[in-house]
Scaffold this active site. Structure first.
Site, PDB file in Angstrom:
ATOM      1  N   ARG A  38       1.056  -1.103   0.074  1.00  0.00           N
ATOM      2  CA  ARG A  38       0.106  -0.079  -0.045  1.00  0.00           C
ATOM      3  C   ARG A  38       1.018   1.580   0.067  1.00  0.00           C
ATOM      4  O   ARG A  38       0.470   2.301  -0.487  1.00  0.00           O
ATOM      5  CB  ARG A  38      -0.745   0.040   1.251  1.00  0.00           C
ATOM      6  CG  ARG A  38      -2.042  -1.067   1.030  1.00  0.00           C
ATOM      7  CD  ARG A  38      -3.148  -1.042   2.169  1.00  0.00           C
ATOM      8  NE  ARG A  38      -4.258  -1.795   1.806  1.00  0.00           N
ATOM      9  CZ  ARG A  38      -5.337  -2.042   2.499  1.00  0.00           C
ATOM     10  NH1 ARG A  38      -5.050  -1.792   3.790  1.00  0.00           N
ATOM     11  NH2 ARG A  38      -6.282  -2.938   2.238  1.00  0.00           N
ATOM     12  N   LYS A 199     -15.994 -19.362   3.145  1.00  0.00           N
ATOM     13  CA  LYS A 199     -17.449 -19.347   3.520  1.00  0.00           C
ATOM     14  C   LYS A 199     -18.548 -18.946   2.368  1.00  0.00           C
ATOM     15  O   LYS A 199     -17.885 -17.950   1.756  1.00  0.00           O
ATOM     16  CB  LYS A 199     -17.799 -18.789   4.840  1.00  0.00           C
ATOM     17  CG  LYS A 199     -17.241 -19.328   6.053  1.00  0.00           C
ATOM     18  CD  LYS A 199     -17.558 -18.563   7.071  1.00  0.00           C
ATOM     19  CE  LYS A 199     -17.381 -19.401   8.626  1.00  0.00           C
ATOM     20  NZ  LYS A 199     -17.665 -18.844   9.663  1.00  0.00           N
ATOM     21  N   GLY A 356      -7.114  -9.485   0.638  1.00  0.00           N
ATOM     22  CA  GLY A 356      -5.901  -9.844   1.324  1.00  0.00           C
ATOM     23  C   GLY A 356      -5.172 -11.495   1.063  1.00  0.00           C
ATOM     24  O   GLY A 356      -4.290 -11.643   0.752  1.00  0.00           O
ATOM     25  N   GLY A 379     -11.861  -5.489   1.361  1.00  0.00           N
ATOM     26  CA  GLY A 379     -13.298  -5.385   1.591  1.00  0.00           C
ATOM     27  C   GLY A 379     -13.893  -4.439   0.110  1.00  0.00           C
ATOM     28  O   GLY A 379     -14.873  -4.561  -0.433  1.00  0.00           O
TER      29      GLY A 379
HETATM   30  C1  3PG Z   1      -8.506  -2.292   4.933  1.00  0.00           C
HETATM   31  O1  3PG Z   1      -7.511  -2.347   5.479  1.00  0.00           O
HETATM   32  O2  3PG Z   1      -9.063  -3.187   4.175  1.00  0.00           O
HETATM   33  C2  3PG Z   1      -8.895  -0.859   4.745  1.00  0.00           C
HETATM   34  O3  3PG Z   1      -7.931  -0.014   5.172  1.00  0.00           O
HETATM   35  C3  3PG Z   1     -10.312  -0.584   5.348  1.00  0.00           C
HETATM   36  O4  3PG Z   1     -10.152  -0.811   6.690  1.00  0.00           O
HETATM   37  P1  3PG Z   1     -11.238  -1.163   7.541  1.00  0.00           P
HETATM   38  O5  3PG Z   1     -11.940  -2.265   7.193  1.00  0.00           O
HETATM   39  O6  3PG Z   1     -11.043  -1.129   9.236  1.00  0.00           O
HETATM   40  O7  3PG Z   1     -12.613   0.013   7.338  1.00  0.00           O
END
Ligand code: 3PG
Ligand code: MG
Length: 400
Positions: A38, A199, A356, A379
């Site tokens: 990142r 899942k 991830g 996410g």
């Molecule tokens: C992540 O690490 O996926 C983003 O920075 C979002 O973080 P969060 O899920 O705590 O909002």
């Protein structure tokens, strides 16, 4: 893609205070950043702003401190790694609003970079509180969002600010949106999606959206067991969400109606315990014993998925095939990742991966660099694949 938002090409930043939302939520081991993906992703934007003489003020969150100051979640630990990536000094202010922030910014000269403390130390951040967003906005002349991976959050620093200052997409944000729209916007067909992970329940919206968009949906990882179970296959002690059998059947029916071929594993690597180097054997999925679990795909499934990739033009990938973190159950993920990388290198496949676990799996296979694009997002990548509007992106477009 023609961007519906403004970029750094559309603004003269010289001498201006640029508030730049970045994602510094990087994995740490103590004080050490263990994956700087990142940081490298935002470097082009930050270098460009510095070269053009902006005063660059970085806004970011770190962890989930829930609106309270928590020194164990201070962004200060990231400063050294960021300096190393940018090859330039990065200042730090102990608060992201108020006198502390204002004074540190007042001391900046053009080309400087300053990081402000964790925005989530203030409750107004996650609430997207107008008064807090106003406080942030006072610190800058313009706003740049370079944090695609936080764009699924409608927070003050990701959404509210874009509505208060002239707003621009940073280079990493642009690259993410460009790559993603090539993969699912108007992709070259056939399109294959690989969706894995443990899942089904966490990826229902994703599967539902993808069956309407892609030509082949390869279901991988633990969630494949639920689909096999739904078809009446005996899966022994494999991870499975039995209560989602009806849902799995509904997804299969929706896919059939949409002309999307679902690809389930034809064979697996089986073991009696979930452990590295556990005794294991390969067998067709119909031959799993009552005390065995499927921990990876077998060679026949690998060959079948490889053949699907051979015939495809576009691949989107989220989620590993097997228990890739323990050997030898990483073999399926590694083999298929290498196949996708080889086809991409040969110019035959546009490949986009994100999430991830997926990025970790591709790194483990040594091929992350060979994919057309690897998203920095977890996410946000998922929500984008689900077809949801990301508030951070929507706010950028709305203000253009
Ligand atoms: C992540 O690490 O996926 C983003 O920075 C979002 O973080 P969060 O899920 O705590 O909002
Ligand atoms: Mg997250």
């Amino acid at each position: 893609m023609t961007a519906a938002f403004k970029t750094l090409d559309d603004v003269d930043v010289a001498g201006k205070r640029a508030l730049v939302r970045v994602d510094l939520n990087v994995p740490m081991d103590g004080d050490r950043v263990t994956d700087d993906t990142r940081l490298r992703a935002i470097a082009p934007t930050l270098r460009e702003l510095a070269q053009k003489g902006a005063r660059t003020v970085l806004l970011a969150h770190f962890g989930r401190p829930k609106g309270k100051r928590d020194d164990s979640q201070s962004l200060k630990v990231v400063v050294a790694a960021l300096e190393k990536t940018l090859m330039q000094d990065v200042g730090f202010a102990d608060d992201c609003v108020g006198e502390t922030a204002a004074a540190a910014i007042a001391r900046m000269t053009p080309g400087d970079v300053l990081l402000l403390e964790n925005t989530r130390f203030h409750p107004g951040e996650e609430k997207n509180d107008p008064a807090f967003a106003d406080e942030l906005a006072r610190l800058g002349d313009l706003y740049v969002n370079d944090a695609f991976s936080a764009a699924h959050r409608a927070h003050a620093s990701t959404e509210g600010l874009a509505r208060r200052l002239p707003a621009y997409a940073g280079r990493s944000m642009q690259a993410e949106l460009d790559a993603l729209s090539k993969a699912l916007g108007a992709p070259e067909r056939p399109v294959v999606a690989v969706v894995g992970g443990a899942k089904v329940s966490t990826k229902l919206d994703l599967l539902g959206n993808l069956v309407g968009k892609v030509d082949h949906l390869v279901i991988a990882g633990g969630m494949a067991n639920t689909f096999l179970f739904a078809e009446g296959v005996d899966i022994g002690t494999s991870l499975c969400e039995k209560d989602l059998a009806d849902t799995a059947r509904a997804i299969v029916a929706k896919a059939a109606a949409a002309g999307c071929a679902i690809v389930l594993p034809s064979d697996g690597r089986l073991a009696k315990e979930f452990k590295a180097n556990a005794a294991n054997r390969v067998a067709p999925v119909g031959e799993v014993a009552a005390d065995e679990m499927i921990l990876d795909v077998g060679p026949d499934a690998i060959a079948k998925v490889s053949a699907v990739l051979e015939g495809a033009k576009t691949l989107v990938w989220n989620g590993p095939f097997g228990a890739f973190e323990i050997e030898p159950f990483d073999q399926g993920t590694v083999a298929i990742a290498r196949k996708a990388a080889e086809l991409t290198r040969a110019g035959r496949l546009l490949s986009v991966a994100g999430g991830g676990d997926t990025v970790a799996a591709l790194n483990h296979a040594g091929v992350a660099g060979d994919f057309t694009y690897v998203s920095t997002a977890g996410g946000a990548f998922l929500e984008w694949l689900e077809g949801k509007e990301l508030p951070g992106v929507a706010a950028l477009s709305a203000t253009s």
